[in-house]
Motif scaffolding. Structure first.
Motif, PDB file in Angstrom:
ATOM      1  N   MET A   1       0.840  -1.200   0.000  1.00 48.17           N
ATOM      2  CA  MET A   1       0.000   0.000   0.000  1.00 48.17           C
ATOM      3  C   MET A   1       0.872   1.246   0.000  1.00 48.17           C
ATOM      4  SD  MET A   1      -3.014   1.180   2.677  1.00 48.17           S
ATOM      5  CE  MET A   1      -4.195  -0.001   2.029  1.00 48.17           C
ATOM      6  N   LYS A   2       0.502   2.222  -0.837  1.00 46.69           N
ATOM      7  CA  LYS A   2       1.243   3.471  -0.889  1.00 46.69           C
ATOM      8  C   LYS A   2       0.869   4.341   0.308  1.00 46.69           C
ATOM      9  CE  LYS A   2       1.771   3.390  -5.892  1.00 46.69           C
ATOM     10  NZ  LYS A   2       1.466   4.063  -7.183  1.00 46.69           N
ATOM     11  N   HIS A   3       1.738   5.330   0.576  1.00 45.15           N
ATOM     12  CA  HIS A   3       1.584   6.063   1.828  1.00 45.15           C
ATOM     13  C   HIS A   3       1.829   7.554   1.633  1.00 45.15           C
ATOM     14  CE1 HIS A   3       2.946   6.663   6.269  1.00 45.15           C
ATOM     15  NE2 HIS A   3       1.663   6.907   6.130  1.00 45.15           N
ATOM     16  N   ILE A   4       0.849   8.364   2.068  1.00 42.42           N
ATOM     17  CA  ILE A   4       1.010   9.815   2.147  1.00 42.42           C
ATOM     18  C   ILE A   4       1.199  10.169   3.609  1.00 42.42           C
ATOM     19  CG2 ILE A   4      -0.073  12.073   1.807  1.00 42.42           C
ATOM     20  CD1 ILE A   4      -1.750  10.788  -0.435  1.00 42.42           C
ATOM     21  N   LEU A   5       2.323  10.782   3.928  1.00 41.61           N
ATOM     22  CA  LEU A   5       2.614  11.203   5.298  1.00 41.61           C
ATOM     23  C   LEU A   5       2.525  12.717   5.376  1.00 41.61           C
ATOM     24  CD1 LEU A   5       3.551  10.712   8.207  1.00 41.61           C
ATOM     25  CD2 LEU A   5       5.913  10.679   7.354  1.00 41.61           C
ATOM     26  N   ILE A   6       1.746  13.201   6.310  1.00 43.36           N
ATOM     27  CA  ILE A   6       1.567  14.642   6.519  1.00 43.36           C
ATOM     28  C   ILE A   6       2.140  15.007   7.879  1.00 43.36           C
ATOM     29  CG2 ILE A   6      -0.123  16.508   6.746  1.00 43.36           C
ATOM     30  CD1 ILE A   6      -2.043  14.620   5.101  1.00 43.36           C
ATOM     31  N   ILE A   7       3.067  15.955   7.895  1.00 41.28           N
ATOM     32  CA  ILE A   7       3.641  16.418   9.151  1.00 41.28           C
ATOM     33  C   ILE A   7       2.916  17.687   9.561  1.00 41.28           C
ATOM     34  CG2 ILE A   7       5.703  17.211  10.356  1.00 41.28           C
ATOM     35  CD1 ILE A   7       7.394  15.632   8.430  1.00 41.28           C
ATOM     36  N   GLY A   8       2.154  17.595  10.669  1.00 41.71           N
ATOM     37  CA  GLY A   8       1.447  18.752  11.180  1.00 41.71           C
ATOM     38  C   GLY A   8      -0.058  18.563  11.164  1.00 41.71           C
ATOM     39  N   ALA A   9      -0.727  19.009  12.238  1.00 37.86           N
ATOM     40  CA  ALA A   9      -2.185  18.930  12.333  1.00 37.86           C
ATOM     41  C   ALA A   9      -2.802  20.316  12.512  1.00 37.86           C
ATOM     42  CB  ALA A   9      -2.590  18.020  13.492  1.00 37.86           C
ATOM     43  N   GLY A  10      -2.108  21.328  12.007  1.00 35.40           N
ATOM     44  CA  GLY A  10      -2.678  22.670  12.001  1.00 35.40           C
ATOM     45  C   GLY A  10      -3.631  22.816  10.825  1.00 35.40           C
ATOM     46  N   SER A  16      -4.837  19.186   4.312  1.00 34.06           N
ATOM     47  CA  SER A  16      -4.097  18.277   3.426  1.00 34.06           C
ATOM     48  C   SER A  16      -4.647  16.869   3.555  1.00 34.06           C
ATOM     49  CB  SER A  16      -2.605  18.279   3.777  1.00 34.06           C
ATOM     50  OG  SER A  16      -1.991  19.504   3.439  1.00 34.06           O
ATOM     51  N   ALA A  17      -4.895  16.454   4.793  1.00 29.49           N
ATOM     52  CA  ALA A  17      -5.433  15.118   5.020  1.00 29.49           C
ATOM     53  C   ALA A  17      -6.816  14.970   4.387  1.00 29.49           C
ATOM     54  CB  ALA A  17      -5.499  14.834   6.523  1.00 29.49           C
ATOM     55  N   LEU A  18      -7.673  15.977   4.588  1.00 26.92           N
ATOM     56  CA  LEU A  18      -9.006  15.903   4.011  1.00 26.92           C
ATOM     57  C   LEU A  18      -8.966  15.985   2.484  1.00 26.92           C
ATOM     58  CD1 LEU A  18     -10.990  18.172   6.520  1.00 26.92           C
ATOM     59  CD2 LEU A  18     -10.956  15.674   6.399  1.00 26.92           C
ATOM     60  N   GLY A  19      -8.063  16.806   1.961  1.00 29.56           N
ATOM     61  CA  GLY A  19      -7.939  16.916   0.510  1.00 29.56           C
ATOM     62  C   GLY A  19      -7.492  15.611  -0.125  1.00 29.56           C
ATOM     63  N   ILE A  34      -3.247   7.366   4.398  1.00 29.16           N
ATOM     64  CA  ILE A  34      -2.931   8.745   4.778  1.00 29.16           C
ATOM     65  C   ILE A  34      -2.634   8.754   6.269  1.00 29.16           C
ATOM     66  CG2 ILE A  34      -3.738  11.129   4.880  1.00 29.16           C
ATOM     67  CD1 ILE A  34      -5.881  10.284   2.764  1.00 29.16           C
ATOM     68  N   THR A  35      -1.486   9.331   6.636  1.00 34.71           N
ATOM     69  CA  THR A  35      -1.098   9.428   8.044  1.00 34.71           C
ATOM     70  C   THR A  35      -0.768  10.871   8.390  1.00 34.71           C
ATOM     71  OG1 THR A  35      -0.174   7.186   8.075  1.00 34.71           O
ATOM     72  CG2 THR A  35       0.553   8.682   9.808  1.00 34.71           C
ATOM     73  N   VAL A  36      -1.296  11.340   9.507  1.00 34.13           N
ATOM     74  CA  VAL A  36      -0.938  12.651  10.045  1.00 34.13           C
ATOM     75  C   VAL A  36      -0.063  12.435  11.276  1.00 34.13           C
ATOM     76  CG1 VAL A  36      -1.785  14.738  11.189  1.00 34.13           C
ATOM     77  CG2 VAL A  36      -3.002  13.819   9.199  1.00 34.13           C
ATOM     78  N   LEU A  37       1.111  13.025  11.260  1.00 33.79           N
ATOM     79  CA  LEU A  37       2.055  12.971  12.381  1.00 33.79           C
ATOM     80  C   LEU A  37       2.083  14.337  13.045  1.00 33.79           C
ATOM     81  CD1 LEU A  37       4.445  11.695  14.016  1.00 33.79           C
ATOM     82  CD2 LEU A  37       5.950  12.496  12.175  1.00 33.79           C
ATOM     83  N   ARG A  71      -5.113   7.984   9.431  1.00 28.72           N
ATOM     84  CA  ARG A  71      -4.452   7.496  10.636  1.00 28.72           C
ATOM     85  C   ARG A  71      -3.713   8.646  11.305  1.00 28.72           C
ATOM     86  NH1 ARG A  71       0.815   3.600  11.089  1.00 28.72           N
ATOM     87  NH2 ARG A  71       1.355   4.857   9.271  1.00 28.72           N
ATOM     88  N   PHE A  72      -3.836   8.729  12.612  1.00 28.43           N
ATOM     89  CA  PHE A  72      -3.102   9.733  13.365  1.00 28.43           C
ATOM     90  C   PHE A  72      -2.008   9.061  14.168  1.00 28.43           C
ATOM     91  CE2 PHE A  72      -2.319  11.984  17.375  1.00 28.43           C
ATOM     92  CZ  PHE A  72      -1.815  13.170  16.867  1.00 28.43           C
ATOM     93  N   VAL A  73      -0.798   9.611  14.100  1.00 29.82           N
ATOM     94  CA  VAL A  73       0.337   9.134  14.885  1.00 29.82           C
ATOM     95  C   VAL A  73       0.818  10.288  15.746  1.00 29.82           C
ATOM     96  CG1 VAL A  73       2.713   8.277  14.833  1.00 29.82           C
ATOM     97  CG2 VAL A  73       1.037   7.405  13.185  1.00 29.82           C
TER      98      VAL A  73
END
Length: 400
Positions: A1-10, A16-19, A34-37, A71-73
């Motif tokens: 599975m491919k992975h989009i990692l997003i740094i930041g939950a502002g 970005s996660a919703l988009g 999709i993962t938000v760190l 996913r939230f980390v």
């Protein structure tokens, strides 16, 4: 599975996660994670930190992430390895962990600039929820101190957007704490030659009127040379005795931008192309305060504000996901620019355009109502309901 990692939950990280989730849902794809760190699963409403009751200014995000399969980390990113496509981070227990990615969206925001001014560590700020809460605790404790000019004086260093909103809110905050009979002194120190110089001529008359009505003083063409527990020394030799000094001078992109190969502007923001991919990078996008992004065809660039962070996030998430599933990306465009500046009990001022021309139909009372609507409704995250949350992430939705 491919992975989009997003740094930041502002603002930029959330959108970005919703988009990205919207793009994947639109094409019925479930083969991209999709993962938000971020340090916490909450959106901290930073534009409101100049207000009282700052402890209420965070919106929980876990239920929303769950609704859209994000996913939230919990953790704080420390190192970006572009060659290895991994990010190392400290988890909640301060253990060093790592996450791989196929596409990385850097949305880790900005931080207050802290130059080497002697004693600056003794100043307060409204940069983070924690620092704004520290200021609020300090202000409330002033009521326990003997009445004195220093106790009743607040110095705000910096006459930009944050400084003005902080200063014009302060008289009412101080009277609520110290009593209506107290006449607080609020002084703005700004290097500009005129009041509100950083915001331009169009908006200046409103700032001048509000400052006069509220009793906010301006010392223009001045800078802070040193801070101590009893006040400030200015570069011109003047001293102001004050129990409260608030620093609002300048912002810089998160230091993580220095770990990404690419050109940066003077605030550390990464130059991005029209799709918000970092120029010269194969797998890194930037959104929000870390992105130096052209928002129109006449030379204007996005500024560090939620007005730009929200659509930047929508586009970055959309495009990172689109690239991974072979769909066409969208070119970021946000030609309309508005300003709604809170001016405390006086009201607010609404402007349109990059030259900040005051919009005649909107008086100070209407502008204040608009500002309250923005601060209490518009910039908050959508409800944790999948369909409506994904619909809200359409990049073509106008923000201003």
């Amino acid at each position: 599975m491919k992975h989009i990692l997003i740094i930041g939950a502002g603002f930029a990280g959330l959108w970005s996660a919703l988009g990205a989730a919207r793009q994947l849902d639109k094409h019925g794809r479930d083969d991209v994670q999709i993962t938000v760190l971020a340090p916490q699963a909450e959106l901290r409403i930073r534009p409101r930190f100049y207000e009282p009751d700052v402890h209420t200014m965070a919106a929980p995000l876990q239920a929303l992430f769950d609704a859209v399969n994000v996913r939230f980390v919990q953790g704080s990113a420390e190192h970006i390895d572009e060659a290895g496509k991994t990010v190392r981070y400290r988890d909640a227990d301060q253990q060093l962990e790592s996450l791989g990615y196929d596409r990385l969206i850097l949305a880790c925001g900005s931080q207050l600039n802290r130059p080497p001014v002697p004693g600056l560590e003794q100043a307060f700020d409204v940069d983070t929820l924690e620092s704004a809460a520290r200021l609020e605790t300090h202000l409330k404790a002033l009521a326990n101190q003997p009445d004195s000019p220093a106790r009743n004086t607040v110095v705000v260093a910096g006459g930009g957007f944050t400084g003005i909103e902080t200063a014009t809110e302060m008289p009412a905050r101080l009277r609520a704490i110290l009593g209506q009979g107290v006449n607080p002194r609020v002084v703005v120190i700004d290097r500009g030659a005129q009041i509100g110089a950083a915001l331009g001529d169009g908006i200046r008359p409103a700032i001048e009127q509000a400052s006069e009505a509220l009793g906010v003083e301006w010392l223009c063409g001045a800078t802070v040379a040193a801070v101590d527990g009893n006040g400030v020394e200015l570069c011109n030799g003047m001293r102001i005795e004050a129990s409260t000094v608030i620093w609002t001078v300048g912002f810089m992109a998160n230091a993580l931008t220095a770990q990404v190969n690419g050109e940066r502007d003077r605030q550390g923001r990464l130059h991005v192309d029209g799709h918000l991919k970092v120029k010269g990078s194969e797998a890194v996008y930037a959104a929000g305060d870390v992105a130096y992004a052209p928002c129109d065809e006449v030379g204007n660039f996005a500024v560090m504000s939620c007005q730009h962070a929200i659509p930047l996030g929508r586009y970055a998430g959309n495009n990172a996901a689109a690239e991974l599933i072979g769909e066409a990306p969208m070119t970021y465009s946000q030609p309309k620019y508005v300003t709604c500046l809170d001016l405390g009990a006086w009201g607010a001022v609404y402007t349109e355009g990059w030259d900040r021309k005051v919009s005649p139909p909107t008086d100070k009372t209407e502008a204040k109502a608009l500002k309250q609507q923005i601060n209490s409704v518009w910039i908050y995250p959508p409800a944790p309901e999948r369909a409506s949350a994904l619909a809200a992430a359409d990049p073509l939705i106008p923000v201003a």
